[in-house]
Design an enzyme around this catalytic site. Structure first.
Site, PDB file in Angstrom:
ATOM      1  CE1 TYR B  89     -13.650   8.446  31.023  1.00 14.22           C
ATOM      2  CE2 TYR B  89     -11.734   9.031  29.417  1.00 14.22           C
ATOM      3  CZ  TYR B  89     -12.404   8.509  30.836  1.00 14.22           C
ATOM      4  OH  TYR B  89     -11.142   7.495  31.092  1.00 14.22           O
ATOM      5  CG  ASP B 148      -2.944   4.895  25.324  1.00 18.53           C
ATOM      6  OD1 ASP B 148      -1.336   5.392  24.785  1.00 18.53           O
ATOM      7  OD2 ASP B 148      -3.369   3.988  26.168  1.00 18.53           O
ATOM      8  CG  HIS B 394     -13.914   3.836  23.822  1.00 19.13           C
ATOM      9  ND1 HIS B 394     -13.211   3.872  22.777  1.00 19.13           N
ATOM     10  CD2 HIS B 394     -13.446   3.501  25.289  1.00 19.13           C
ATOM     11  CE1 HIS B 394     -12.425   4.688  23.717  1.00 19.13           C
ATOM     12  NE2 HIS B 394     -12.258   4.011  24.731  1.00 19.13           N
ATOM     13  CE1 TYR B 476     -10.678   6.896  36.025  1.00 18.97           C
ATOM     14  CE2 TYR B 476      -9.014   9.072  36.473  1.00 18.97           C
ATOM     15  CZ  TYR B 476      -9.999   7.686  35.290  1.00 18.97           C
ATOM     16  OH  TYR B 476      -9.146   7.808  34.121  1.00 18.97           O
ATOM     17  NE  ARG B 477     -10.930  11.522  32.310  1.00 17.94           N
ATOM     18  CZ  ARG B 477     -10.279  11.479  31.183  1.00 17.94           C
ATOM     19  NH1 ARG B 477      -9.360  10.086  31.322  1.00 17.94           N
ATOM     20  NH2 ARG B 477      -9.928  11.851  30.185  1.00 17.94           N
TER      21      ARG B 477
END
Lengths: 536, 536
Positions: B89, B148, B394, B476-477
């Site tokens: 993110y 995680d 990722h 959502y993110r």
């Protein structure tokens, strides 16, 4: 009455504009405005009573948008209500006298009820009765959660941080909401969460959307007008059963609450519950009064002797279990094992049900709200026992307590003393569990239509707020007349949180047209008039 | 690198001021700043890569206050991180290149853990590992919930709307928080909820306090710097058991999810779960590729024939039950009764535990996060299987789906087609249940250190966001590089919600010093530079 700051002719022009928007019959002036008085006002008949100047009742959100634009143009103060049944907290009267009540009762459409995904999307004028009937008539296998009483609005109640009686998250009405539509003070419509996605399929299923989670700021505030709101519903459970746990001694409350809290935090007990005391909440006699009157309000040993002499156990709570029959039997069995650690603990099985119930079965249910069935039974039952002085209404005094027996004992003593000093019958409060992790200790405070009596009551209520705050127990909600006082106790860092609220108010409603004074938030032009901070 | 808008000498003065606040060793410049690069950046090595100009690491909240005051004076852009582990993110890199990273890793105090009331109050630099160790060393009967992996920050993760694996409300990290301390852009400290009551005894037990519930606005945003945050913890359950439910046919997903959703909405199933398909998520062969390549991506009948020929059932989910042993046995039994309505449904018992576990027992637990035990196992397990092209990191692509089988089938088809068009291996996403009422469909999106490959990946990711939004499935993110795109799809009423965010930004951070660009919220002076709305 004319709104402060407006002349009669400007007010008259503003009302004419409102009539053009909603039609003549939906703007109320003169004696019709009487209907918006707060029957439970502790300021009844006094110069400070909060009164409306007029009311306007739109039917559609577009009309709400036009009304706020008129209000901005004329600096017309508005005060929004949903069904207007917020009795004990201000009813349908404004916080700021002279406001025009924006009455959303006609916006009463149930926009969607999804049975497979167990949610409802409703307008503010929908009542708990309306939503319940809608579901029952269609035979949907869904429950709503309703507060006492059922004529209120799911939207209004959730925005006021109201609560009900079925399992969490449902009974914490704000927590069980999902998605809002809000008209801002400038007339813009905002949809929160997934509602901001034009094609959204999960507006009532995922709250956060993307970016800051905004919904909370529209509760207990005046930053916008909520015109639609979604709620999660409870899929009809298979069964219900009640069971009572009884502890014998005064100090048993310590392990009693510790065990109970652990069961609640882990979800094994997930119901609303009240912890009452057959001793404290029962009828008083001379020996009782004598004990109360001692310096420390009675020691544990003295109270235990008193209870034994009267054949009473000290504490009890009724637990409710909802779900598959075999699961709730296992839960009740586990609960009894856990409480067995307290010597003398006793258990009693209560009522049990299998759902759905027939109309005939429902007619025989005593405690309807625990099954999500709206009722006005509270008015026939509890409320008339309002004690002395004889009252015409009540306010709730409701501090938030940590879930510990120590806090319950301390709060009982502190508040009983304060009530006695105020010459109000020292009824004990009842500890209730509406929220996830804390208790609320409820005292029904009488209000009357007698000015002198109300003055005395107000002085004590005021003192209770202060005493509660001194002990670290803030109130979670209060009557319009006490919002400034209650908010002023939340004063960390020179009222930094309150000043943050004011900054949001200035940013979102620069003309201060929305619900001035609600939960202590006043628009800039009225801040000099409000009670000074820190002086509740 | 120098922050945009500052000269080298002004920047140097600003850094000198920061050094006076935190000490020379806690202001990082030059090659030390490399450590704040986002190893998973899809813009790695390109001019648009988001890079920090420097970093500053305060130890106390008073230092944070002084830092934001310096930032205001110098118009120095700051970007706050907690432990800086927000990989996938954006990691510890800013959204706005040239920002100074405000690294809160040194604010790592566990301020309070209450065993009887099952909560923790922590600073942003505390990691899941830290909190877990603290509890385990003291033998407290409490569980945390961890995502995680476990090196992240409970504060940072909750503010980013992260989630974990134990029952609700715990695994929805924002939902399980209670109370915040926030430093606003002007250096003022605000405590939310009951924290605003100076003597509060329920800061971590009652969220709302009085007045508007503010906490949500500090999540996925840049309106303040959260310096303390409370979390509800899960009292150690007595037992755990797992059970798998398997459905045979393609279209079984419809009743499968309907039953599952009903069980989840009513709380009988309250665990994280993934719905996977041994067919879709398994290894592909030529017949598989041929079916996928058909116009409709394969009919139900064709897929059923394929599955039967390969001896596979179509769908499965592993359920986890936590609680008293007899209660969870009853729950699993009830679940099997409900699913029995689907012909051919099969069940398999999984692992079971009694708590507490010894260290030796824990060492043998495969799925630690489901027991609230932090782990870095994800890096050894799932992530290396990143498929083609070979990746160095990722991103998550994670749209929110309604809890219906129809949505799952439709989403699988739509996204598989989009991935194939983008020439990315069409791995099927896995449906996961992190929140109360919706699924998230997760796709691990590869990122590399190769510019051309990343360009192709970005184009497809961008397209996935658009395709998802067209179908009503918002994400959502998202990674920092895609925040503007993702937010721009939440465009109801000409981006009214986003414009509301901007109004709050202007009111709370007029100089725009805090985390510019986070979740699409740019300060006024940078809005002209941002991608235009509606053009993700």
């Amino acid at each position: 009455m004319i709104p402060p700051g407006l002349t009669a002719s400007v007010f008259s022009q503003a009302l004419a504009e409102l009539r053009r928007i909603v039609g003549d019959e939906w703007v109320f002036t003169g004696e019709d405005v009487e209907l918006y008085r707060d029957a439970y006002s502790p300021l009844w008949g006094e110069p400070d009573e909060r009164l409306a100047s007029a009311a306007v009742a739109p039917e559609r959100v577009e009309q709400v948008q036009r009304i706020v634009r008129v209000a901005n143009a004329y600096r017309l103060p508005l005060y929004t209500i949903s069904t207007g049944r917020n009795l004990a907290y201000g009813g349908s009267a404004p916080v700021y006298s002279g406001s025009v009540v924006l009455d959303l009762k006609r916006m009463n459409r149930i926009l969607e009820v999804s049975e497979p995904n167990a949610y409802a999307l409703v307008e503010p004028g929908v009542s708990y009765f309306d939503l319940y009937r809608y579901i029952r008539e269609r035979g949907l296998k869904l429950w709503i959660d309703t507060p006492d009483p059922g004529w209120g609005s799911p939207v209004g109640n959730a925005l006021d941080h109201g609560a009900g009686y079925t399992p969490l998250p449902f009974r914490d009405h704000l927590d069980a909401h999902c998605g809002m539509e809000v008209v801002l003070a400038d007339g813009e419509i905002v949809r929160t969460g997934m509602g901001a996605l034009p094609t959204a399929r999960t507006w009532q299923q995922f709250r956060y959307g993307i970016g800051p989670f905004m919904d909370g700021i529209f509760s207990q505030s005046n930053f916008g007008i909520v015109t639609k709101m979604g709620f999660w519903l409870y899929p009809q459970p298979e069964a219900f059963r009640a069971g009572t746990v009884k502890a014998v001694k005064h100090d048993d409350i310590i392990p009693f609450v510790e065990i109970l809290a652990s069961l609640m935090y882990s979800g094994t007990v997930n119901c609303h519950l009240g912890i009452s005391s057959p001793v404290f909440n029962g009828p008083a006699d001379a020996a009782f009064d004598a004990l109360i009157a001692t310096l420390d309000g009675g020691s544990a040993a003295e109270w235990d002797r008193y209870a034994a002499a009267h054949g009473k156990h000290f504490w009890e709570t009724e637990l409710h279990f909802y779900g598959p029959a075999k699961v709730i039997e296992a839960q009740w069995s586990h609960v009894q094992e856990r409480f067995a650690a307290i010597p003398g603990i006793a258990f009693a099985d209560g009522v049990s049900y299998r759902f759905p119930l027939t109309d005939e079965q429902i007619s025989r249910v005593g405690d309807r709200v625990s099954l999500g069935i709206p009722s006005l039974g509270i008015y026939a039952g509890l409320l008339p026992q309002r004690g002395e002085p004889p009252s015409t209404g009540h306010m709730d005094f409701s501090p938030v307590l940590p879930m510990t027996g120590k806090a319950i004992l301390e709060a009982h003593k502190v508040f009983t003393r304060t009530l006695r000093e105020g010459d109000i019958e020292p009824k004990y409060g009842i500890v209730q569990s509406f929220h996830w992790r804390s208790f609320i200790l409820f005292y029904g405070f009488p209000v009357t239509h007698d000015v002198e009596t109300n003055k005395k009551i107000r002085a004590t209520y005021q003192k209770m707020i202060r005493v509660a705050a001194d002990h670290g127990w803030g109130v979670y909600r209060t009557h319009a007349a006490f919002m400034d006082s209650a908010v002023s106790t939340y004063s960390y860092n020179d009222h930094a949180l309150h000043r943050l609220h004011e900054r949001l108010k200035d940013a979102l409603d620069p003309n201060g047209i929305l619900a001035a004074g609600r939960y202590g938030i006043w628009p800039r032009h009225l801040r000099q008039d409000k009670p000074r901070r820190g002086q509740p």
